[in-house]
Motif scaffolding. Sequence first.
Motif, PDB file in Angstrom:
ATOM      1  N   MET A   1       0.773  -1.236  -0.203  1.00  0.00           N
ATOM      2  CA  MET A   1       0.004   0.018   0.146  1.00  0.00           C
ATOM      3  C   MET A   1       0.863   1.265   0.052  1.00  0.00           C
ATOM      4  O   MET A   1       1.955   1.269   0.630  1.00  0.00           O
TER       5      MET A   1
ATOM      6  N   ILE B   1      -6.313  -4.977  -2.607  1.00  0.00           N
ATOM      7  CA  ILE B   1      -6.354  -3.867  -1.729  1.00  0.00           C
ATOM      8  C   ILE B   1      -7.790  -3.945  -0.887  1.00  0.00           C
ATOM      9  O   ILE B   1      -7.915  -3.448   0.144  1.00  0.00           O
TER      10      ILE B   1
ATOM     11  N   GLU C   1      -7.797  -6.484   1.895  1.00  0.00           N
ATOM     12  CA  GLU C   1      -7.133  -5.750   2.911  1.00  0.00           C
ATOM     13  C   GLU C   1      -7.955  -4.906   3.848  1.00  0.00           C
ATOM     14  O   GLU C   1      -8.102  -5.051   4.797  1.00  0.00           O
ATOM     15  N   SER C   2      -8.544  -4.185   2.974  1.00  0.00           N
ATOM     16  CA  SER C   2      -9.574  -3.129   3.752  1.00  0.00           C
ATOM     17  C   SER C   2     -10.707  -3.645   4.261  1.00  0.00           C
ATOM     18  O   SER C   2     -11.239  -3.383   5.212  1.00  0.00           O
TER      19      SER C   2
ATOM     20  N   GLN D   1     -11.021   7.360   0.809  1.00  0.00           N
ATOM     21  CA  GLN D   1     -10.133   6.691   1.530  1.00  0.00           C
ATOM     22  C   GLN D   1      -8.740   7.638   1.823  1.00  0.00           C
ATOM     23  O   GLN D   1      -8.150   7.715   2.769  1.00  0.00           O
TER      24      GLN D   1
ATOM     25  N   SER E   1      -3.679   4.709  -2.488  1.00  0.00           N
ATOM     26  CA  SER E   1      -3.248   3.613  -3.224  1.00  0.00           C
ATOM     27  C   SER E   1      -4.225   3.410  -4.094  1.00  0.00           C
ATOM     28  O   SER E   1      -3.948   3.174  -5.429  1.00  0.00           O
ATOM     29  N   GLN E   2      -5.634   3.461  -3.652  1.00  0.00           N
ATOM     30  CA  GLN E   2      -6.763   3.301  -4.860  1.00  0.00           C
ATOM     31  C   GLN E   2      -6.628   4.520  -5.804  1.00  0.00           C
ATOM     32  O   GLN E   2      -6.880   4.164  -7.193  1.00  0.00           O
TER      33      GLN E   2
ATOM     34  N   GLY F   1     -13.903  -1.483   1.700  1.00  0.00           N
ATOM     35  CA  GLY F   1     -12.902  -2.592   0.997  1.00  0.00           C
ATOM     36  C   GLY F   1     -13.668  -3.473   0.429  1.00  0.00           C
ATOM     37  O   GLY F   1     -13.382  -4.038  -0.619  1.00  0.00           O
TER      38      GLY F   1
END
Length: 253
Positions: free
Chosen positions: A1, A51, A54-55, A145, A153-154, A215
């Motif tokens: 991330m 991702i 993970e979230s 986010q 990251s996104q 997420g």
Amino acid sequence: MVPQIFIGAGTVINVSSIIVGSTIGLLVGQHLPQDSRRAITTVLSLVVIVIGAESGTAFSDAALAEVVGDFGMVVVMLSLVIGTLIGRALRLEERLESLGRWGRRAIARMRRKDASSGAGDELEGFVTAVLIFCVGPLGLLGALQDGLGNGPSQLCINAVLDGFTSIALASSYGISVMGSAAVQLVYLGTVTLIGHLVGGMLPGAELAALDSAGGIILLSLGLTMTGIRKLPVVDVLPALVLAPAAVWLVSLL
């Protein structure tokens, strides 16, 4: 991330990718091969899935457990289910698709009206780019986010997608595609600011529920991007409000 650089870094990266991609498109003057674009999208969709997964596990966060105990996943799940029902009732996905169809019809009328002057192509390029770049859950979730302080990251993933798309669009429509970066700046910047304000007001438990719901939505978006199955991602978006609201209500009991 990608670590948090500063609030709004994702927006800067995303907007810059459109400008750079448009410049490359103008210089190269040819379409990016469709197979290459499809391959890039597939690879990035896998990153989105990772991702999102993970979230999505934020339902086990200690702050959330203090409020709802072992029922964090249940709270998030119910928020997603009820949010989907609300989204379906409001026809969010259908309305978004209608917006896209309206844009295409408007573009077609512009082209017929300005076919002799060539102005229609420039306007078409701008409107097409705005619709592609701004109408989509990844940019919305990424900016939210980023504003919450969870890193860009996104939006970095969205930036890669927008960058390659802008290469193809600019090679067809010209410099007007670059103008869509200004709209993207306002849109993503506004959502990031909202996320930053929300993050400053919400306690840790509510933020964990929001992260988990976001997420899981991102995970479904990644699956949709791979082409495995089209999921009603937009219809689930009300869960982003319901999840922290549900935790807040539980905390009052």
